[in-house]
Motif scaffolding. Structure first.
Motif, PDB file in Angstrom:
ATOM      1  N   CYS A   7       6.788  -5.427  27.028  1.00  0.00           N
ATOM      2  CA  CYS A   7       7.792  -5.864  26.050  1.00  0.00           C
ATOM      3  C   CYS A   7       9.125  -5.980  26.771  1.00  0.00           C
ATOM      4  O   CYS A   7       9.558  -5.032  27.437  1.00  0.00           O
ATOM      5  N   HIS A   9      13.003  -6.360  26.047  1.00  0.00           N
ATOM      6  CA  HIS A   9      14.046  -6.378  25.011  1.00  0.00           C
ATOM      7  C   HIS A   9      15.329  -6.901  25.623  1.00  0.00           C
ATOM      8  O   HIS A   9      15.809  -6.404  26.644  1.00  0.00           O
ATOM      9  N   SER A  59      11.402  -9.059  22.406  1.00  0.00           N
ATOM     10  CA  SER A  59      12.163  -8.293  21.432  1.00  0.00           C
ATOM     11  C   SER A  59      13.635  -8.550  21.722  1.00  0.00           C
ATOM     12  O   SER A  59      14.037  -8.602  22.888  1.00  0.00           O
ATOM     13  N   ASN A  96      10.173  -9.543  15.499  1.00  0.00           N
ATOM     14  CA  ASN A  96      10.528  -9.176  16.872  1.00  0.00           C
ATOM     15  C   ASN A  96      12.029  -9.066  17.085  1.00  0.00           C
ATOM     16  O   ASN A  96      12.471  -8.571  18.118  1.00  0.00           O
ATOM     17  N   TRP A 138      18.822  -1.859  17.139  1.00  0.00           N
ATOM     18  CA  TRP A 138      19.350  -1.554  18.469  1.00  0.00           C
ATOM     19  C   TRP A 138      20.690  -0.854  18.294  1.00  0.00           C
ATOM     20  O   TRP A 138      21.589  -1.358  17.613  1.00  0.00           O
ATOM     21  N   ALA A 235      14.464  -3.114  29.107  1.00  0.00           N
ATOM     22  CA  ALA A 235      15.642  -3.388  28.277  1.00  0.00           C
ATOM     23  C   ALA A 235      16.821  -3.733  29.162  1.00  0.00           C
ATOM     24  O   ALA A 235      17.057  -3.089  30.191  1.00  0.00           O
ATOM     25  N   THR A 269       5.799  -6.747  21.146  1.00  0.00           N
ATOM     26  CA  THR A 269       7.101  -6.302  20.662  1.00  0.00           C
ATOM     27  C   THR A 269       6.940  -4.933  19.992  1.00  0.00           C
ATOM     28  O   THR A 269       5.825  -4.548  19.611  1.00  0.00           O
TER      29      THR A 269
END
Length: 467
Positions: A7, A9, A59, A96, A138, A235, A269
Motif C-alpha cells: 500500500c 499512501h 491510499s 481508498n 490522516w 507513506a 489500501t
C-alpha cells in the motif's frame, strides 16, 4: 500461500495561503512561470497523477485547504481524482481516500474543543468532496495522542496511519493493530515501513526504476518464513511523485500497473485490508509524537534539533493561544445570546463554508432567537473570526527554521484578522494586551517581529473598512 501486498499512501496537502482580506493567493516568488505554488504543484504533480489514474490505486488524502483551492482553480484535476475514488469504491466496496483535519493543525497541541472542530470540519469536507463518509483519517504530521484517537473514533473514523516509533515497544509493521480507547471504543492503526518510506522520500535513486525498486528494496522486506499475509505500507508526501522528484508520477504508474503483478505482489489500501484482516493485536501509542520530529511535537512549540534557531516558536505558540482565548471569549459573550449551542454551531458552520447550506439556513437550525440585520452581520463577523482563529494554528507556521517566511507570517495575519473582526463586534480593544507577546516573536535572520506583521495586517483591515 501467504499474500504479499503493498500500500502506498500519499499525503497531498498545501496550506491555506490566501490573503485573509482578498481571499486570493498573492503571486509567490519561486513559483514562476506560475502565479503561486499551488498552480505549479498542480502542473507538476496533482494533474499528471490524476491523468495517469494513480489515485485509483493508492491510499491518499487531499488536505481540505488544497481541495477547496482545487474546487475553484483546478476543477479538471479534482474531477479526475473524485471519479477515481468512486470507481475504487464501486469496485471494492471500500474507500481508498482518507480524510484530514481541516487546517493541518497539530492536534496533540490543540484543545479538546479544537480537536473536535478540526476533525468534524475535515469529515464534512471529505463528504462534500466525494459524496460519502470517510473510513480513515490522516493526522497532520501523524501527530497523535489518545485524546485525538478518541475524537476520531467518536466521529466514526475506523483507522489511521502512524510511524512505527509512535508505538510503545516494537511492532510488526506488516500487520494492523488495535488501540483500545476509553468508553469501549478502539482505533485501528497501520504503521508504515520507515526504511522504505524514508528511501522513497529522500533518495531519488530509490524510485528511479520500478523493477529495480521491487527487486532491490521491496522484496527484501517481506518475511519468507511468515505464514501470515503481509502488508507493507509506504507513506510519504504525495508531492514527491512529480514535483519534488520529476517523473515519479510515471514510476508510480508503472509500479502499480504491471511491475507489482509480475513480482506476485498485489496493491491494496488500508480500508480494504482491514475488511480482510481485522487487527488481532493491540498496541499502546506514545502520546505527543509525530513522523517529522524525533522529539515528539517540539518542532511546533519550541526549540528542538529538527530546525535550528527555533527560539521564536514557543512565543508564537503562546501568542496564538492568547489570541484564541480573546477571540473565544468575545464569541461566547456575543453568540451565546443568539445561538443555542455556540460550540456545536461552530462545528456545523463548515456546511456554510463549503456552500452546502446558506447562512440563513444554518442560522434557522442553530439560532436561539430571531435576529435583526445588524445582529446577523455581527454574527457573520464572529463566525469569520472563528474560521481565522482555526487556521492561524496551521502547522506550517512552525515547521521551518525562521519566522520571516510566508507560512508563519500568514498565521499572524489570520490572527490579526480574527482580532479585528472580534473588536468590530465587541467594541473592545483586544489588541493592546497582545503587544508583549507580539514583540517576543522575532526573526533571527531579518529582525522582523510578529508585531510588524500583525500591525500591518490590521492597518490593511482598517483601510478596507474605510473604502
Amino acid at each position: 500461500m501467504p499474500r504479499h501486498a503493498l500500500c502506498i499512501h500519499a499525503h497531498f496537502y498545501q496550506p491555506s495561503r490566501e490573503d485573509p482580506y482578498s481571499g486570493i493567493i498573492p503571486q509567490e516568488q519561486g513559483a514562476e512561470p506560475f502565479r503561486n505554488w499551488n498552480e505549479k504543484i498542480n502542473a507538476d504533480c496533482y494533474a499528471p497523477n490524476a491523468r495517469l489514474g494513480n489515485f485509483e490505486k493508492i491510499s491518499f488524502n487531499l488536505g481540505p485547504t488544497l481541495t477547496r483551492w482545487m474546487e475553484q482553480n483546478a476543477q479538471d484535476t479534482l474531477a479526475l481524482i473524485t471519479e477515481s475514488e468512486r470507481r475504487y469504491m464501486n469496485r471494492t466496496a471500500t474507500v481508498n481516500a482518507m480524510a484530514q483535519p481541516y487546517h493541518h493543525t497539530i492536534l496533540p497541541l490543540a484543545s479538546l474543543r479544537d480537536k473536535q472542530t478540526q476533525v468534524r470540519w475535515g469529515i464534512a469536507d471529505y463528504t462534500h468532496t466525494y459524496g460519502f463518509a470517510p473510513e480513515g483519517m490522516w493526522l497532520p504530521e501523524t501527530a497523535v495522542d489518545e485524546e485525538t484517537l478518541a475524537v476520531l473514533a467518536e466521529n466514526g473514523i475506523r483507522y489511521t496511519i502512524l510511524a512505527p516509533w509512535q508505538a510503545e515497544g516494537e511492532v510488526d509493521v506488516t500487520q494492523p493493530y488495535r488501540v483500545e480507547l476509553a468508553g469501549g471504543r478502539s482505533m485501528s492503526v497501520f504503521f508504515y515501513h520507515s526504511g522504505l518510506s524514508t528511501g522513497i522520500s529522500f533518495n531519488a535513486e530509490t524510485t528511479a526504476n520500478a523493477d529495480s525498486f521491487i527487486q532491490n528494496c521491496l522484496k527484501n522486506v517481506y518475511s519468507a518464513n511468515d505464514e501470515q499475509d503481509q502488508l507493507i505500507l509506504l507513506a510519504s508526501d504525495g508531492e514527491l511523485y512529480g514535483h519534488h522528484q520529476p517523473f515519479r508520477d510515471l514510476f508510480l504508474s508503472y509500479l502499480l500497473d504491471g511491475a507489482l503483478t509480475q513480482a506476485s505482489i498485489e496493491y491494496t489500501t488500508p480500508a480494504k485490508w482491514l475488511r480482510e484482516h481485522p487487527p488481532v493485536k493491540t498496541v499502546q501509542i506514545r502520546n505527543r509524537t509525530s513522523w517529522s520530529c524525533m522529539e515528539g511535537v517540539e518542532r511546533w512549540r519550541g526549540e528542538c534539533a529538527c530546525t535550528p534557531h527555533g527560539a521564536w516558536k514557543k512565543p508564537l505558540r503562546d501568542l496564538m493561544n492568547q489570541v484564541a482565548e480573546l477571540v473565544d471569549a468575545c464569541y461566547l459573550d456575543c453568540a451565546a445570546n443568539w445561538l443555542r449551542e455556540p460550540w456545536r454551531a461552530r462545528d456545523e458552520y463548515i456546511s456554510v463554508l463549503l456552500g452546502d447550506v446558506s447562512f440563513a439556513a444554518w442560522l434557522d437550525q442553530e439560532g436561539k432567537v430571531p435576529l435583526d440585520q445588524s445582529e446577523i452581520g455581527q454574527l457573520q463577523h464572529l463566525m469569520a473570526a472563528q474560521f481565522e482563529r482555526q487556521r492561524m494554528f496551521t502547522s506550517c507556521g512552525w515547521f521551518f527554521e525562521d519566522f520571516d517566511r510566508i507560512e508563519p507570517r500568514n498565521n499572524v495575519q489570520y490572527a490579526a484578522h480574527a482580532i479585528a473582526l472580534s473588536e468590530r463586534v465587541s467594541g473592545k480593544d483586544l489588541r493592546s494586551g497582545l503587544v508583549p507577546a507580539l514583540e517576543a516573536v522575532k526573526s533571527w535572520r531579518s529582525g522582523v517581529t510578529a508585531r510588524d506583521v500583525f500591525e500591518g495586517a490590521l492597518q490593511r483591515f482598517e483601510t478596507d473598512l474605510q473604502r
